[in-house]
Motif scaffolding. Structure first.
Motif, PDB file in Angstrom:
ATOM      1  N   ARG A 279       0.853  -1.176   0.000  1.00  0.00           N
ATOM      2  CA  ARG A 279       0.000   0.000   0.000  1.00  0.00           C
ATOM      3  C   ARG A 279       0.893   1.232   0.000  1.00  0.00           C
ATOM      4  NH1 ARG A 279      -5.375  -0.976   1.410  1.00  0.00           N
ATOM      5  NH2 ARG A 279      -5.781  -3.137   2.024  1.00  0.00           N
ATOM      6  N   LEU A 280       0.406   2.312  -0.567  1.00  0.00           N
ATOM      7  CA  LEU A 280       1.181   3.555  -0.675  1.00  0.00           C
ATOM      8  C   LEU A 280       0.468   4.681   0.058  1.00  0.00           C
ATOM      9  CD1 LEU A 280       3.410   5.415  -1.916  1.00  0.00           C
ATOM     10  CD2 LEU A 280       1.902   5.649  -3.916  1.00  0.00           C
ATOM     11  N   VAL A 281       1.224   5.386   0.883  1.00  0.00           N
ATOM     12  CA  VAL A 281       0.771   6.629   1.497  1.00  0.00           C
ATOM     13  C   VAL A 281       1.744   7.717   1.068  1.00  0.00           C
ATOM     14  CG1 VAL A 281       0.440   7.909   3.650  1.00  0.00           C
ATOM     15  CG2 VAL A 281      -0.294   5.525   3.495  1.00  0.00           C
ATOM     16  N   SER A 282       1.240   8.767   0.449  1.00  0.00           N
ATOM     17  CA  SER A 282       2.121   9.842   0.002  1.00  0.00           C
ATOM     18  C   SER A 282       1.663  11.171   0.588  1.00  0.00           C
ATOM     19  CB  SER A 282       2.155   9.936  -1.528  1.00  0.00           C
ATOM     20  OG  SER A 282       0.895  10.322  -2.046  1.00  0.00           O
ATOM     21  N   PHE A 283       2.617  12.099   0.675  1.00  0.00           N
ATOM     22  CA  PHE A 283       2.361  13.412   1.247  1.00  0.00           C
ATOM     23  C   PHE A 283       2.753  14.469   0.223  1.00  0.00           C
ATOM     24  CE2 PHE A 283       3.176  10.515   4.749  1.00  0.00           C
ATOM     25  CZ  PHE A 283       2.085  10.763   5.587  1.00  0.00           C
ATOM     26  N   PRO A 284       1.785  15.192  -0.328  1.00  0.00           N
ATOM     27  CA  PRO A 284       2.074  16.153  -1.402  1.00  0.00           C
ATOM     28  C   PRO A 284       3.046  17.256  -1.013  1.00  0.00           C
ATOM     29  CG  PRO A 284      -0.279  15.699  -1.267  1.00  0.00           C
ATOM     30  CD  PRO A 284       0.344  15.090  -0.049  1.00  0.00           C
ATOM     31  N   ASP A 285       3.106  17.586   0.298  1.00  0.00           N
ATOM     32  CA  ASP A 285       3.891  18.740   0.722  1.00  0.00           C
ATOM     33  C   ASP A 285       5.170  18.369   1.466  1.00  0.00           C
ATOM     34  OD1 ASP A 285       2.471  17.639   2.802  1.00  0.00           O
ATOM     35  OD2 ASP A 285       2.023  19.556   3.773  1.00  0.00           O
ATOM     36  N   LEU A 286       5.614  17.104   1.374  1.00  0.00           N
ATOM     37  CA  LEU A 286       6.810  16.678   2.095  1.00  0.00           C
ATOM     38  C   LEU A 286       7.860  16.131   1.133  1.00  0.00           C
ATOM     39  CD1 LEU A 286       5.257  14.935   5.237  1.00  0.00           C
ATOM     40  CD2 LEU A 286       6.026  17.303   4.968  1.00  0.00           C
ATOM     41  N   GLY A 287       9.095  16.003   1.648  1.00  0.00           N
ATOM     42  CA  GLY A 287      10.210  15.552   0.833  1.00  0.00           C
ATOM     43  C   GLY A 287      10.706  14.180   1.233  1.00  0.00           C
ATOM     44  N   HIS A 288      12.031  14.000   1.215  1.00  0.00           N
ATOM     45  CA  HIS A 288      12.663  12.693   1.391  1.00  0.00           C
ATOM     46  C   HIS A 288      12.644  12.224   2.841  1.00  0.00           C
ATOM     47  CE1 HIS A 288      15.253   9.420   0.161  1.00  0.00           C
ATOM     48  NE2 HIS A 288      16.165   9.738   1.073  1.00  0.00           N
ATOM     49  N   LEU A 289      12.482  13.142   3.778  1.00  0.00           N
ATOM     50  CA  LEU A 289      12.574  12.811   5.202  1.00  0.00           C
ATOM     51  C   LEU A 289      11.275  13.195   5.925  1.00  0.00           C
ATOM     52  CD1 LEU A 289      16.133  14.331   5.700  1.00  0.00           C
ATOM     53  CD2 LEU A 289      15.599  11.889   5.493  1.00  0.00           C
ATOM     54  N   PRO A 290      10.152  12.577   5.582  1.00  0.00           N
ATOM     55  CA  PRO A 290       8.881  12.969   6.201  1.00  0.00           C
ATOM     56  C   PRO A 290       8.868  12.789   7.706  1.00  0.00           C
ATOM     57  CG  PRO A 290       8.636  10.917   4.963  1.00  0.00           C
ATOM     58  CD  PRO A 290       9.986  11.483   4.613  1.00  0.00           C
ATOM     59  N   HIS A 291       9.612  11.810   8.225  1.00  0.00           N
ATOM     60  CA  HIS A 291       9.658  11.564   9.668  1.00  0.00           C
ATOM     61  C   HIS A 291      10.385  12.675  10.412  1.00  0.00           C
ATOM     62  CE1 HIS A 291      13.077   9.807   7.635  1.00  0.00           C
ATOM     63  NE2 HIS A 291      13.774   9.867   8.754  1.00  0.00           N
ATOM     64  N   GLU A 292      11.261  13.417   9.724  1.00  0.00           N
ATOM     65  CA  GLU A 292      11.922  14.566  10.337  1.00  0.00           C
ATOM     66  C   GLU A 292      11.172  15.864  10.033  1.00  0.00           C
ATOM     67  OE1 GLU A 292      16.655  13.325  10.398  1.00  0.00           O
ATOM     68  OE2 GLU A 292      16.018  15.213   9.505  1.00  0.00           O
ATOM     69  N   GLU A 293      10.750  16.006   8.777  1.00  0.00           N
ATOM     70  CA  GLU A 293      10.148  17.265   8.342  1.00  0.00           C
ATOM     71  C   GLU A 293       8.787  17.505   8.996  1.00  0.00           C
ATOM     72  OE1 GLU A 293       9.355  19.707   4.168  1.00  0.00           O
ATOM     73  OE2 GLU A 293       9.877  17.572   4.102  1.00  0.00           O
ATOM     74  N   ALA A 294       7.982  16.475   9.119  1.00  0.00           N
ATOM     75  CA  ALA A 294       6.636  16.613   9.696  1.00  0.00           C
ATOM     76  C   ALA A 294       6.265  15.315  10.407  1.00  0.00           C
ATOM     77  CB  ALA A 294       5.620  16.950   8.607  1.00  0.00           C
ATOM     78  N   PRO A 295       6.880  15.027  11.556  1.00  0.00           N
ATOM     79  CA  PRO A 295       6.635  13.743  12.224  1.00  0.00           C
ATOM     80  C   PRO A 295       5.187  13.528  12.635  1.00  0.00           C
ATOM     81  CG  PRO A 295       7.925  15.237  13.618  1.00  0.00           C
ATOM     82  CD  PRO A 295       7.899  15.837  12.254  1.00  0.00           C
ATOM     83  N   ALA A 296       4.515  14.571  13.108  1.00  0.00           N
ATOM     84  CA  ALA A 296       3.126  14.408  13.538  1.00  0.00           C
ATOM     85  C   ALA A 296       2.199  14.109  12.372  1.00  0.00           C
ATOM     86  CB  ALA A 296       2.661  15.674  14.264  1.00  0.00           C
ATOM     87  N   GLN A 297       2.526  14.617  11.201  1.00  0.00           N
ATOM     88  CA  GLN A 297       1.707  14.384  10.007  1.00  0.00           C
ATOM     89  C   GLN A 297       1.982  13.011   9.396  1.00  0.00           C
ATOM     90  OE1 GLN A 297       2.465  17.235   6.892  1.00  0.00           O
ATOM     91  NE2 GLN A 297       1.131  16.212   5.414  1.00  0.00           N
ATOM     92  N   SER A 298       3.240  12.581   9.415  1.00  0.00           N
ATOM     93  CA  SER A 298       3.618  11.362   8.694  1.00  0.00           C
ATOM     94  C   SER A 298       3.486  10.085   9.511  1.00  0.00           C
ATOM     95  CB  SER A 298       5.063  11.486   8.186  1.00  0.00           C
ATOM     96  OG  SER A 298       5.963  11.775   9.260  1.00  0.00           O
ATOM     97  N   LEU A 299       3.475  10.185  10.842  1.00  0.00           N
ATOM     98  CA  LEU A 299       3.459   8.976  11.668  1.00  0.00           C
ATOM     99  C   LEU A 299       2.123   8.232  11.690  1.00  0.00           C
ATOM    100  CD1 LEU A 299       4.695   6.975  13.638  1.00  0.00           C
ATOM    101  CD2 LEU A 299       4.242   8.620  15.490  1.00  0.00           C
ATOM    102  N   PRO A 300       0.961   8.892  11.771  1.00  0.00           N
ATOM    103  CA  PRO A 300      -0.298   8.147  11.977  1.00  0.00           C
ATOM    104  C   PRO A 300      -0.534   6.969  11.046  1.00  0.00           C
ATOM    105  CG  PRO A 300      -0.698  10.465  12.325  1.00  0.00           C
ATOM    106  CD  PRO A 300       0.717  10.362  11.825  1.00  0.00           C
ATOM    107  N   PRO A 301      -0.337   7.080   9.713  1.00  0.00           N
ATOM    108  CA  PRO A 301      -0.569   5.887   8.881  1.00  0.00           C
ATOM    109  C   PRO A 301       0.435   4.777   9.150  1.00  0.00           C
ATOM    110  CG  PRO A 301       0.314   7.691   7.566  1.00  0.00           C
ATOM    111  CD  PRO A 301      -0.023   8.267   8.889  1.00  0.00           C
TER     112      PRO A 301
END
Length: 314
Positions: A279-301
């Motif tokens: 399965r794929l989860v993508s974030f239109p507004d994030l880059g290569h390091l979603p866990h650093e750039e936006a941890p609260a946004q990227s962690l839930p899925p």
């Protein structure tokens, strides 16, 4: 004329010496780095003859997840995620050999086969029969390689912008040619240059905070770390990933920032074609390091995937 040439050479030599002295970046000592970045002395352990920096948190009876960082990073990259995940999972993070606080590999071997063998030895040492793996970039390649070669040891797989498919400068079965200029990092590591290189991993460069940049730079100045980075680059020999990915039996969650400037988001399609359960989860507004750039946004899925019942994964 000879006097003019000689004078010019002297000026050039003095300029080179002065520039080298200005940019010269010596290693930091291990005691000063451990004072800053080692949570507990017991986190330095010996695995198959190799010293590794490992953090093992969360309830021991809970399912285990192992977090694998990318090139140039350390286990600290996962801090915001680990603080949440360890409420429900046993969370194991490590610095790969020659990265973070882990000293260089004693035999100088940074190949994928060497690292996956160390990961298996670490699991055995910590009494972990099966674990879910989460890997970013190079850590993603290590995660899916282990899952392909040892499917009995991997429960679930989270790949965050994983490396593995050949890009410019890489060919399957051949070591890359590392640009000679990269070798200069042994002697100089200007903060501004490092900022430019790490900021590429963020869709919003302003998300790279000064404390994060300081941590990256400090740990790259650990004794032997810069040479280990160069050795790892020189020893990276990619294999055609498609046959290996086809052997993976664990369910896979792909996580990708659509603004990734390091490993393009379109590579997700290659993984989707090659993996059986993905399965794929993508974030239109994030880059290569979603866990650093936006941890609260990227962690839930990711958390939902890791905690879902085996028959009810999102």
């Amino acid at each position: 004329m000879k006097a003019i040439v000689l004078t010019g050479l002297v000026v050039l030599a003095v300029t080179l010496v002065a520039t080298t002295a200005w940019l010269w970046t010596p290693d930091k000592t291990r005691p000063e780095l451990e004072a800053l970045y080692l949570a507990r002395p017991g986190d330095m352990i010996t695995v198959a003859g190799t010293r590794l920096h490992v953090r093992d948190t969360g309830p021991r009876e809970a399912p285990t997840v192992i977090l694998l960082h990318g090139f140039g990073a350390s286990l600290h990259t996962w801090e915001p995620w680990a603080e949440v995940l360890e409420d429900d999972l046993r969370v194991i993070r490590l610095d790969l050999p020659g990265a973070g606080l882990s000293p260089p590999d004693p035999v100088g071997d940074y190949t994928d086969s060497r690292v996956t063998a160390l990961l298996l030895a670490l699991m055995d040492l910590l009494g972990v029969e099966r674990a879910s793996l989460v890997g970013n970039s190079v850590g993603g390649r290590l995660a899916w390689t282990l899952a392909a070669e040892h499917p009995d040891r991997v429960e679930r797989l989270v790949l965050i912008a994983p490396d593995g498919f050949a890009s410019p400068g890489f060919e399957y079965g051949k070591a890359p040619k590392v640009p000679w200029i990269m070798g200069l990092m042994r002697y100089a590591l200007p903060r501004s240059m490092l900022r430019a290189n790490i900021a590429v991993g963020y869709a919003d460069p302003a998300a790279l905070t000064e404390p994060t940049l300081t941590r990256y730079r400090d740990l790259m100045l650990a004794p032997g770390a810069r040479q280990a980075m160069l050795d790892r680059m020189e020893q990276t020999v990619l294999r055609d990933p498609v046959p290996l990915l086809g052997r993976i039996t664990a369910p896979v969650l792909l996580v990708w920032g659509e603004q990734d400037a390091m490993i393009p988001f379109r590579n997700a399609q290659d993984y989707q074609r090659a993996l059986a359960d993905v399965r794929l989860v993508s974030f239109p507004d994030l880059g290569h390091l979603p866990h650093e750039e936006a941890p609260a946004q990227s962690l839930p899925p990711v958390r939902a995937f890791l905690l879902a019942p085996a028959t009810d994964r999102p």
